[in-house]
Design an enzyme around this catalytic site. Structure first.
Site, mmCIF file in Angstrom:
data_model
loop_
_atom_site.group_PDB
_atom_site.id
_atom_site.type_symbol
_atom_site.label_atom_id
_atom_site.label_comp_id
_atom_site.label_asym_id
_atom_site.label_seq_id
_atom_site.Cartn_x
_atom_site.Cartn_y
_atom_site.Cartn_z
ATOM 1 C CB CYS A 116 -108.732 65.962 -12.722
ATOM 2 S SG CYS A 116 -108.613 66.205 -10.923
ATOM 3 C CE LYS A 191 -105.821 60.200 -8.686
ATOM 4 N NZ LYS A 191 -106.053 61.364 -9.556
ATOM 5 C CE LYS A 244 -103.642 57.560 -11.256
ATOM 6 N NZ LYS A 244 -103.926 58.891 -11.775
HETATM 7 ZN ZN LIG Z 1 -106.553 65.988 -10.090
#
Ligand SMILES: [Zn+2]
Length: 322
Positions: A116, A191, A244
């Site tokens: 990320c 997510k 998540k």
């Molecule tokens: Zn991130």
């Protein structure tokens, strides 16, 4: 007479009919690596979890291995940040050096890397900004570069957590084109834009400088959207899909498990961990029992893999060491 209690009479029969059993092989342990030397510093928001400089990883990796844990996921906390997160794809970046070090200590440790940009961008968002909006397609190029740099450094699996559209396809193509067709991708598929990430953001210094992540992470109210995200990731080539957070999303884990034949991972996130630790410290709950019950419930919901800060203590309990 039908009497379900017959099968609960004693531990012998209970263990025979137990449907879900936790195993150390279920766990991936998250590790935070920081710049500098001689650093092993407990993270204030995550008691029992530490920031390590690369030179201090050796004892930790050996301890993890001795406990029987075979997989870690690395998160980097870089010293320098800029608009495009260039330290995220630097071959001498914090994660890249940590990967090489872990492999040097133990070539068999399975190294997953979080892919990320938020820890590496000056604005703290998970991609490239255009007019305060994260530009999806430009971000894909950067994410692919980050994934490739992790593979070059020796990572076994990359785990994109950004929630951009089509990132699995972009990353898969980049890895394949560069001879890394055997590097697997575990996608943070569903997510959610969750309040349970608070302690992690303090640990990774990755809170967004303005706004929130609701234009890319999912709305906690949505279930069908998780199904859609998983379907797309599978079409794009994800090897493992993830939900998540875990605890407030056990229904989503089950939904995903029932719809796919690939392994399902769940991230037992920082807020879930920190709340249990705080409650245990306050004497409100039995720490060992509540942690094992929590992890068992995540597995029962359908998770094949659990990413958890509890991995080390759970491994000790499962071994009967403490
Ligand atoms: Zn991130």
């Amino acid at each position: 007479m039908l009497r379900p209690r017959r099968l609960r009479m004693n531990e012998g029969i209970r263990s025979l009919v137990r449907e879900t059993t936790l195993n150390v092989n279920d766990f991936i342990y998250p590790l935070f690596v920081v710049e500098g030397e001689n650093i092993k510093k407990e993270i204030e928001t995550l008691p029992g979890v530490y920031h390590f400089s690369v030179d201090m990883l050796e004892d930790e990796i050996k301890e993890i291995k001795d406990l029987g844990i075979k997989s870690i996921i690395l998160f980097g906390v870089p010293e320098s940040k800029d608009e495009v997160g260039s330290s995220a794809y630097d071959n001498e970046g914090i994660v890249q050096r940590a990967i090489r070090k872990v492999k040097e200590i133990d070539k068999d440790m399975f190294v997953v890397t979080d892919v990320c940009m938020c820890q590496y961008t000056s604005h703290g968002h998970c991609g490239i900004l255009k007019d305060k909006y994260v530009d999806n397609d430009e971000t894909l190029e950067y994410l692919s570069k980050i994934a490739l740099s992790h593979a070059v450094a020796g990572a076994d699996m990359v785990a994109p957590s950004d929630m951009m559209d089509r990132r699995i396809e972009a990353m898969r193509n980049t890895l394949d084109d560069n001879g890394f067709e055997n590097i697997s991708i575990m996608s943070y598929s569903a997510k959610y834009a969750s309040a349970f990430y608070g302690p992690f953001r303090a640990a990774a210094n990755s809170a967004p400088g303005f706004g929130d992540r609701k234009t890319y992470q999912m709305d906690p109210a949505n279930r069908l959207e998780a199904v859609k995200e998983v379907e797309l990731d599978l079409l794009e080539g994800a090897d493992i899909v993830m939900v998540k957070p875990a605890l407030a999303y056990l229904d989503i884990i089950r939904e995903v498990k029932d719809m796919t034949n690939v392994p399902v991972a769940a991230y037992n996130v920082s807020g879930e961990y920190a709340m249990i630790k705080a409650a245990a410290k306050a004497g409100l709950v039995n720490e060992k029992n509540i942690i094992l019950e929590t992890l068992t419930s995540i597995k029962r919901a359908g998770a094949d893999i659990i990413i958890t800060y509890h991995a080390k203590e759970a491994a000790k309990w499962l071994k009967g060491e403490i």
